[in-house]
Design a protein around this motif. Structure first.
Motif, PDB file in Angstrom:
ATOM      1  N   PRO A  22       0.816  -1.210   0.000  1.00 17.30           N
ATOM      2  CA  PRO A  22       0.000   0.000   0.000  1.00 17.30           C
ATOM      3  C   PRO A  22       0.854   1.266   0.000  1.00 17.30           C
ATOM      4  O   PRO A  22       0.338   2.359   0.094  1.00 17.30           O
ATOM      5  CB  PRO A  22      -0.798  -0.100   1.306  1.00 17.30           C
ATOM      6  CG  PRO A  22      -0.085  -1.098   2.149  1.00 17.30           C
ATOM      7  CD  PRO A  22       1.000  -1.731   1.346  1.00 17.30           C
ATOM      8  N   LEU A  25       0.140   4.322  -2.294  1.00 13.77           N
ATOM      9  CA  LEU A  25      -1.159   4.978  -2.226  1.00 13.77           C
ATOM     10  C   LEU A  25      -0.988   6.450  -1.897  1.00 13.77           C
ATOM     11  O   LEU A  25      -0.126   6.834  -1.121  1.00 13.77           O
ATOM     12  CB  LEU A  25      -2.035   4.313  -1.170  1.00 13.77           C
ATOM     13  CG  LEU A  25      -2.409   2.877  -1.474  1.00 13.77           C
ATOM     14  CD1 LEU A  25      -3.306   2.340  -0.398  1.00 13.77           C
ATOM     15  CD2 LEU A  25      -3.103   2.781  -2.818  1.00 13.77           C
ATOM     16  N   VAL A  27      -2.648   9.809  -0.381  1.00 10.54           N
ATOM     17  CA  VAL A  27      -3.695  10.193   0.568  1.00 10.54           C
ATOM     18  C   VAL A  27      -3.945  11.677   0.452  1.00 10.54           C
ATOM     19  O   VAL A  27      -3.026  12.479   0.453  1.00 10.54           O
ATOM     20  CB  VAL A  27      -3.265   9.857   2.004  1.00 10.54           C
ATOM     21  CG1 VAL A  27      -4.330  10.272   3.002  1.00 10.54           C
ATOM     22  CG2 VAL A  27      -3.005   8.377   2.116  1.00 10.54           C
ATOM     23  N   LEU A  29      -6.671  14.776   1.809  1.00 10.33           N
ATOM     24  CA  LEU A  29      -7.842  15.192   2.573  1.00 10.33           C
ATOM     25  C   LEU A  29      -8.527  16.304   1.811  1.00 10.33           C
ATOM     26  O   LEU A  29      -7.892  17.243   1.376  1.00 10.33           O
ATOM     27  CB  LEU A  29      -7.421  15.689   3.957  1.00 10.33           C
ATOM     28  CG  LEU A  29      -6.758  14.637   4.834  1.00 10.33           C
ATOM     29  CD1 LEU A  29      -6.397  15.237   6.171  1.00 10.33           C
ATOM     30  CD2 LEU A  29      -7.683  13.456   5.052  1.00 10.33           C
TER      31      LEU A  29
ATOM     32  N   THR B   5      -3.373  14.110   8.385  1.00  6.64           N
ATOM     33  CA  THR B   5      -2.852  13.901   7.032  1.00  6.64           C
ATOM     34  C   THR B   5      -1.415  13.396   7.092  1.00  6.64           C
ATOM     35  O   THR B   5      -1.053  12.419   6.431  1.00  6.64           O
ATOM     36  CB  THR B   5      -2.872  15.225   6.240  1.00  6.64           C
ATOM     37  OG1 THR B   5      -4.148  15.797   6.345  1.00  6.64           O
ATOM     38  CG2 THR B   5      -2.523  15.000   4.787  1.00  6.64           C
ATOM     39  N   VAL B   8      -1.313   9.870   8.471  1.00 10.53           N
ATOM     40  CA  VAL B   8      -1.786   8.863   7.524  1.00 10.53           C
ATOM     41  C   VAL B   8      -0.740   8.603   6.455  1.00 10.53           C
ATOM     42  O   VAL B   8      -0.482   7.461   6.074  1.00 10.53           O
ATOM     43  CB  VAL B   8      -3.121   9.311   6.892  1.00 10.53           C
ATOM     44  CG1 VAL B   8      -3.491   8.423   5.722  1.00 10.53           C
ATOM     45  CG2 VAL B   8      -4.229   9.292   7.933  1.00 10.53           C
ATOM     46  N   ARG B   9      -0.109   9.670   5.975  1.00 13.23           N
ATOM     47  CA  ARG B   9       0.929   9.491   4.948  1.00 13.23           C
ATOM     48  C   ARG B   9       2.031   8.565   5.468  1.00 13.23           C
ATOM     49  O   ARG B   9       2.549   7.738   4.731  1.00 13.23           O
ATOM     50  CB  ARG B   9       1.518  10.851   4.555  1.00 13.23           C
ATOM     51  CG  ARG B   9       0.546  11.660   3.728  1.00 13.23           C
ATOM     52  CD  ARG B   9       1.259  12.578   2.738  1.00 13.23           C
ATOM     53  NE  ARG B   9       0.267  13.140   1.836  1.00 13.23           N
ATOM     54  CZ  ARG B   9      -0.198  14.375   1.929  1.00 13.23           C
ATOM     55  NH1 ARG B   9       0.257  15.189   2.840  1.00 13.23           N
ATOM     56  NH2 ARG B   9      -1.116  14.802   1.074  1.00 13.23           N
ATOM     57  N   TYR B  12      -0.045   4.841   6.835  1.00 11.65           N
ATOM     58  CA  TYR B  12      -1.086   4.144   6.077  1.00 11.65           C
ATOM     59  C   TYR B  12      -0.689   2.703   5.712  1.00 11.65           C
ATOM     60  O   TYR B  12      -1.463   1.763   5.940  1.00 11.65           O
ATOM     61  CB  TYR B  12      -1.461   4.938   4.829  1.00 11.65           C
ATOM     62  CG  TYR B  12      -2.582   4.323   4.057  1.00 11.65           C
ATOM     63  CD1 TYR B  12      -3.906   4.459   4.487  1.00 11.65           C
ATOM     64  CD2 TYR B  12      -2.340   3.558   2.921  1.00 11.65           C
ATOM     65  CE1 TYR B  12      -4.935   3.867   3.798  1.00 11.65           C
ATOM     66  CE2 TYR B  12      -3.375   2.965   2.229  1.00 11.65           C
ATOM     67  CZ  TYR B  12      -4.668   3.123   2.666  1.00 11.65           C
ATOM     68  OH  TYR B  12      -5.688   2.531   1.998  1.00 11.65           O
TER      69      TYR B  12
END
Lengths: 368, 166
Positions: A22, A25, A27, A29, B5, B8-9, B12
């Motif tokens: 992953p 990926l 991301v 927002l 953010t 998560v980066r 993840y």
């Protein structure tokens, strides 16, 4: 013995976890776009390359409009979002709806349902599965795929492929799509489709028996033409359009080459695709899908293989039936395969450990 | 949101991998992480503080994975066939077969037992932390771990060929 089991369990878990990647990926927002309705101030997360699941989850944060007619779907079972007012004008019969989808730019799909996350362009396909008796509801399968250019290669971005219920009002030229709905997420998915669609269409939708046009491969080909500066092709032929008396444009010649696209004309939950190549081989248009079969439950790739599917070279030939040539794996086994290059009829592939093998598209044999 | 953010980066992939081991399905794992992140963002959007994102999401993920299996069975997709095999060459190696058995056994284990095994043997968390994360006693973690290992051991000695079960 216990220690042995523990150690092997550790190893298996680590390998399984590493088998999914992953890491690439993206991301992002997103905050609520100004002037949009039906978005109650939440900040949904979009994760690219998880396509339908993510878009459905994102819309899952949107309020229910409860927009029904007596002949329409059950209330509260699905989510809806109002499109930009005036974005689409749709007559309320199925034939007219088809005409509409093949003649408009599908702005409402691009901007609302499957908006881009990588700054690319969204390409759409749709199948009108039916309409309600009163013509107020259109039962659609919608495909939105974003493609963008990175380092000279066309890359897939975000996407959605899902059943959609479009609600229309008015009649004749003043007919408009006023709202659309998508199924709920996860375990509620099937139940919400049954609430949205009539039973026969719901079962088709749940089992993904839909054939949106243009399909994934055609959208990827179109994107390659557009993004690489090739002439824009007319919209592809659609048999349902022909059945409804719509004269389609002739299909452009097929576009060959290597595509970094994971969608395929078969279930990728059982057979994973890393990338694919298209071209004319031995009088047929050949699709070569590199990847391999997955463990049950959509798990990791068991071993590397290629899957071959062919079509007529002429995209306007009357019989466009695809022929499944077969699956081919090198011996000894290698890991999940990715196409690196194609020269004449020889495909060069690698697995995650860097092992390189060659596959002959005519003899269907591996070497190296 | 900015903090989430960045988090998560960074995290993840780790979250998806953990969710994958808990669910056995990549799409479901991404779905699970997505749901947890959305809930976390929603919570912060309402003004609630999330003091330790890592701990919050770790717990949310495990709880969501366990709850997922409480839902009606008919809503879960279960693949019953093996992929088309035309043109396949050779057999699976013994090692691959054994790992596949272990994986299947893990997936067939009750959700809490599976969570214990993943947290103990993938995350390498001590029993006390696993207990805190799952909201159970250390004794329960030990017994679940022991039963889980027994299940895995049994699967490893099983002679049934891969693909023989739906």
């Amino acid at each position: 013995m216990n220690q042995d089991v523990e150690s092997r369990l550790r190893q298996m878990l680590a390998e399984r976890a590493e088998s999914i990647d992953p890491g690439d990926l993206h991301v992002e927002l997103r905050t609520r776009p100004p002037g949009r309705t039906g978005w109650p101030g939440r900040v949904p997360v979009l994760v690219a390359a998880t396509a339908a699941v993510v878009v459905v989850a994102t819309l899952g944060a949107v309020a229910v409009n409860g927009h029904n007619t007596p002949s329409g779907p059950a209330p509260g079972a699905s989510l809806s979002q109002s499109p930009t007012p005036g974005a689409l004008v749709a007559p309320a019969t199925q034939a007219d709806a088809l005409r509409l989808f093949f003649s408009t730019d599908r702005t409402w799909l691009r901007s609302g349902l499957g908006g881009p996350s990588f700054g690319g362009h969204v390409y759409t396909g749709v199948e009108v599965m039916g309409s309600s008796a009163d013509g107020r509801h259109l039962y659609l399968w919608v495909l939105c795929e974003e493609f963008y250019l990175r380092n000279g290669v066309v890359q897939p971005g975000t996407g959605v492929s899902a059943p959609v219920l479009a609600t229309v009002t008015g009649s004749g030229p003043s007919t408009r799509v006023t709202a659309w709905r998508m199924p709920l997420n996860g375990s509620r998915y099937a139940a919400s489709i049954r609430a949205m669609f009539p039973l026969n269409m719901a079962e088709l939708a749940i089992n993904e028996k839909a054939d949106p046009q243009p399909n994934d491969a055609q959208l990827a080909a179109q994107a390659a033409r557009d993004l690489l500066g090739l002439p824009v092709a007319p919209k592809p032929t659609d048999t349902s359009a022909i059945a409804n008396g719509i004269t389609p444009s002739p299909q452009p010649p097929r576009t060959g080459g290597l595509f970094q696209v994971r969608q395929a004309p078969f279930g990728t939950s059982v057979w994973w695709v890393n990338n694919q190549w298209y071209g004319a081989v031995a009088g047929r248009w050949l699709g070569v899908y590199a990847g391999g079969p997955r463990t049950p439950g959509g798990g990791s790739v068991v071993y590397g293989a290629v899957r071959l599917i062919s079509w007529p070279i002429d995209p306007n030939a009357p019989d466009q039936t695809q022929a499944e040539v077969g699956d081919f794996a090198p011996s000894p086994r290698v890991g999940s395969l990715t196409i690196k290059a194609v020269s004449s009829t020889t495909v060069t592939l690698t697995d995650p450990t860097g092992r390189t093998v060659s596959f002959d598209l005519v003899t269907h044999r591996f070497s190296g | 949101v900015v903090e989430i953010t960045e988090y998560v980066r960074d995290c993840y992939p780790r979250l998806v991998r953990r969710a994958y081991l808990l669910t056995g399905d990549r799409a479901a794992a991404e779905d699970l992480v997505q749901d947890c992140l959305t809930r976390c963002i929603d919570r912060t959007g309402r003004g609630s503080e999330v003091a330790n994102l890592d701990a919050y999401l770790g717990r949310a993920l495990v709880n969501a994975a366990i709850s997922r299996w409480r839902r009606p069975a008919h809503t879960r997709e279960v693949l019953t066939g093996t992929p088309a095999g035309g043109g396949m060459v050779g057999d699976l190696s013994e090692e691959v077969v054994e790992r596949d058995r272990m994986w299947r056994a893990l997936q067939a284990a009750p959700a809490r037992q599976r969570a214990v095994l993943v947290l103990r043997y993938y995350e390498d968390l001590p029993e006390a932390e696993v207990a805190a994360l799952l909201g159970v006693s250390v004794g329960t973690v030990r017994s679940q771990s022991s039963r889980g290992l027994a299940r895995i051991r049994l699967a490893m000695s099983d002679s049934e060929p891969v693909g023989g079960r739906p």
